[in-house]
Design an enzyme around this catalytic site. Structure first.
Site, PDB file in Angstrom:
ATOM      1  N   ASP A  93       0.835  -1.196   0.000  1.00 42.50           N
ATOM      2  CA  ASP A  93       0.000   0.000   0.000  1.00 42.50           C
ATOM      3  C   ASP A  93       0.875   1.253   0.000  1.00 42.50           C
ATOM      4  O   ASP A  93       1.868   1.332   0.731  1.00 42.50           O
ATOM      5  CB  ASP A  93      -0.892  -0.023   1.244  1.00 42.50           C
ATOM      6  CG  ASP A  93      -1.907   1.090   1.271  1.00 42.50           C
ATOM      7  OD1 ASP A  93      -2.755   1.138   0.361  1.00 42.50           O
ATOM      8  OD2 ASP A  93      -1.849   1.922   2.198  1.00 42.50           O
ATOM      9  N   GLU A 148      15.051 -15.036  -0.120  1.00 41.79           N
ATOM     10  CA  GLU A 148      15.532 -16.098   0.760  1.00 41.79           C
ATOM     11  C   GLU A 148      14.504 -17.225   0.890  1.00 41.79           C
ATOM     12  O   GLU A 148      14.835 -18.310   1.381  1.00 41.79           O
ATOM     13  CB  GLU A 148      15.831 -15.536   2.152  1.00 41.79           C
ATOM     14  CG  GLU A 148      16.964 -14.507   2.186  1.00 41.79           C
ATOM     15  CD  GLU A 148      17.086 -13.833   3.543  1.00 41.79           C
ATOM     16  OE1 GLU A 148      16.269 -14.169   4.445  1.00 41.79           O
ATOM     17  OE2 GLU A 148      17.952 -12.962   3.697  1.00 41.79           O
TER      18      GLU A 148
END
Length: 555
Positions: free
Chosen positions: A207, A270
């Site tokens: 957002d 990751e």
């Protein structure tokens, strides 16, 4: 194995308050979403994006977050989220959640601790507290205005009751902005990302992704009168040599945001499974939006330039070209979107007869109200055009039913902060957030088991309910379902666009792989080229494509 699923995915936005209500309290919830997932599987979407469902006082419909790592009781509990996500994954639907990093709720413990702490404290440094101007600090630190109207600063009282500093809120006063120059803030959000990634989410829609960093010194700024509330405003198509150097309002699109997203991208990489970041960045021109999706930053950025393009052949061709060129220049896919929870639904917007700035909304007194028949016809044609384009597409809940903006909401029902902060001058976004209809003869049209709905549903929605359209030839639901199936079958999302020049200004025509797409945005019928028609947004007149109609053909 790398699939880069996000490059061509069709992602369906769920506004949890208004999607499905399992417990009958009038507000949608996570259990309701779970119950309706098979309908989305049959529609043919690849992923869902959920607007916020976190703990919140709901002063801005959940975009005022009081706990980033828990579910608001109105929507259920973490166990309900886990069950919803498990069910979605079993159906082959990925799950993207909203992240709101520009600001928190004023109820968040971090802000409450800041209010209780003295000036200059570590707690206050989490947010943008500043001394006021004037002899006694009685004037705000600068002249910035809130996106929702009114001043962007609120003064607090010190613990002894005397007037103290001011805090910045680019949105509502209940949404204080974080200070993203503070390493503490950055580490808290790394933890939030890990919390949801560890839970299995497939990504985040970020957002206000262009708003986290503010210009040094917080200088005064007065936006142009015709600027949208969330930024942008320049020509979206104008190419720039150095997009980083384009001037911006001091609270939008500062260069420092990119360092944040490079850090987040490293963290996401990751994790297995190609987790994604999608930016809500109201930035112009398109060549600048592309900065958010460079290879080491986000995966996608919403294409608001496309959303805001009027129903015009030359304008559509120009924005499609600019989109494909700008995003390809950084190795990213273009995205395409026509509606979301912040804009007038495109079944109404495309037939507006007067300008309407983003965020203002429409209501009974709006000038240039749309013709609903023209609006739906154009919306169907616009969607058929959009879903044929290479890249990723976003759908907003209910658009597959042809839902228009709800114009005649009673003033007493409105909840958008924009309505209150402008004293009713702007209607705001409630009209696109009304709970959607599922069954034409059920209470609340199947939204929930009772007649309750947090915003009133119009009576004419009975004929737009999903069960009234399913299996009905020519219905908007069947148009969407067919378009998504053909899009997948012919790999249009990963295709390439080749313009066809045999038509006039009022036609947008191109090939994408084996499919020829012709969209007639003008008033006169157009003769279709050779080929087997496999989709039309309206009935053909022999081989003539009527006005405001899109067709797909196979050679």
């Amino acid at each position: 194995m790398t699939t880069e699923w996000w490059r061509s995915a069709v992602i369906y936005q769920i506004y949890p308050r208004s999607f499905a209500d399992a417990n009958g309290d009038g507000m949608g919830d996570l259990a309701g979403i779970t119950s309706r997932l098979p309908a989305l599987r049959s529609l043919g979407v690849d992923a869902i994006w959920l607007s916020p469902f976190y703990t919140s006082p709901q002063r801005d419909a959940g975009y005022d977050v009081a706990d980033y790592c828990d579910v608001d009781p109105r929507f259920g509990a973490l166990a309900d989220f886990d069950e919803m996500q498990r069910a979605a994954h079993e159906l082959g639907i990925r799950v993207i959640v909203d992240l709101v990093p520009n600001h928190s709720s004023s109820d968040h413990p971090w802000f409450q601790e800041a209010l209780a702490a003295p000036e200059g404290s570590e707690e206050r440094a989490r947010y943008l507290f500043r001394d006021g101007k004037g002899e006694h600090g009685e004037l705000p630190p600068n002249n910035w205005e809130s996106v929702f109207g009114g001043a962007a600063w609120t003064r607090v009282n010190d613990p002894d009751g005397t007037p103290g500093q001011w805090y910045l809120h680019i949105f509502d006063s209940s949404q204080p902005d974080f200070d993203w120059e503070n390493p503490w803030v950055r580490e808290q959000f790394r933890d939030v990302l890990r919390f949801w990634l560890d839970r299995g989410v497939d990504g985040f829609r970020v957002d206000v992704a262009h708003g986290l960093v503010k210009a040094a010194g917080l200088p005064d700024y007065t936006p142009p009168a015709d600027a949208g509330s969330m930024g942008g405003g320049a020509s979206p198509l104008e190419p720039v040599i150095d997009a980083d150097a384009v001037p911006s309002p001091p609270y939008w699109a500062q260069a420092g945001v990119h360092e944040i997203y490079r850090d987040w991208r490293t963290l996401l990489d990751e994790y297995p499974g190609e987790r994604v970041l999608a930016a809500e960045a109201w930035v112009d021109p398109l060549s600048r939006v592309a900065l958010w999706v460079r290879p080491d930053e986000m995966h996608q950025a919403f294409n608001f330039a496309y959303l805001e393009t009027p129903w015009s052949g030359p304008r559509l061709r120009a924005v499609i070209d600019a989109s494909l060129d700008s995003f390809a220049a950084v190795g990213a896919p273009s995205t395409w979107v026509l509606s979301n929870h912040d804009v007038v639904r495109h079944a109404s917007r495309l037939a507006l007869a007067a300008d309407n700035l983003q965020g203002h909304g429409i209501g009974p007194k709006t000038v240039g109200l749309p013709d609903p028949i023209v609006g739906l016809r154009r919306a169907r044609a616009a969607t058929a055009l959009m879903l044929s384009l290479p890249g990723s597409a976003y759908l907003y809940q209910g658009e597959e039913l042809g839902l228009p903006e709800v114009i005649d909401l009673p003033d007493s029902a409105r909840e958008d902060p924009t309505w209150f902060r402008t004293n009713g001058e702007r209607y705001g976004r409630d009209g696109c957030r009304v709970p959607i209809p599922w069954e034409s003869s059920a209470p609340s049209y199947g939204f929930g088991p009772t007649s309750n709905s947090w915003l009133p549903q119009p009576a004419e929605w009975a004929r737009l309910a999903r069960d009234a359209q399913q299996g009905v030839s020519g219905s908007t639901l069947e148009l969407y379902t067919l378009a998504l199936a053909l899009r997948h079958e012919h790999a249009l999302g990963t295709g390439t666009l080749e313009w066809l020049s045999d038509f006039g200004d009022d036609v947008v025509a191109f090939r994408n792989g084996a499919v020829t797409i012709v969209a007639n945005v003008g008033a006169a019928p157009v003769e279709l080229p050779e080929g087997t028609v496999v989709l039309t947004s309206e009935k053909l007149q022999g081989r003539a494509l009527p006005h405001d109609t899109t067709a797909w053909l196979l050679a």
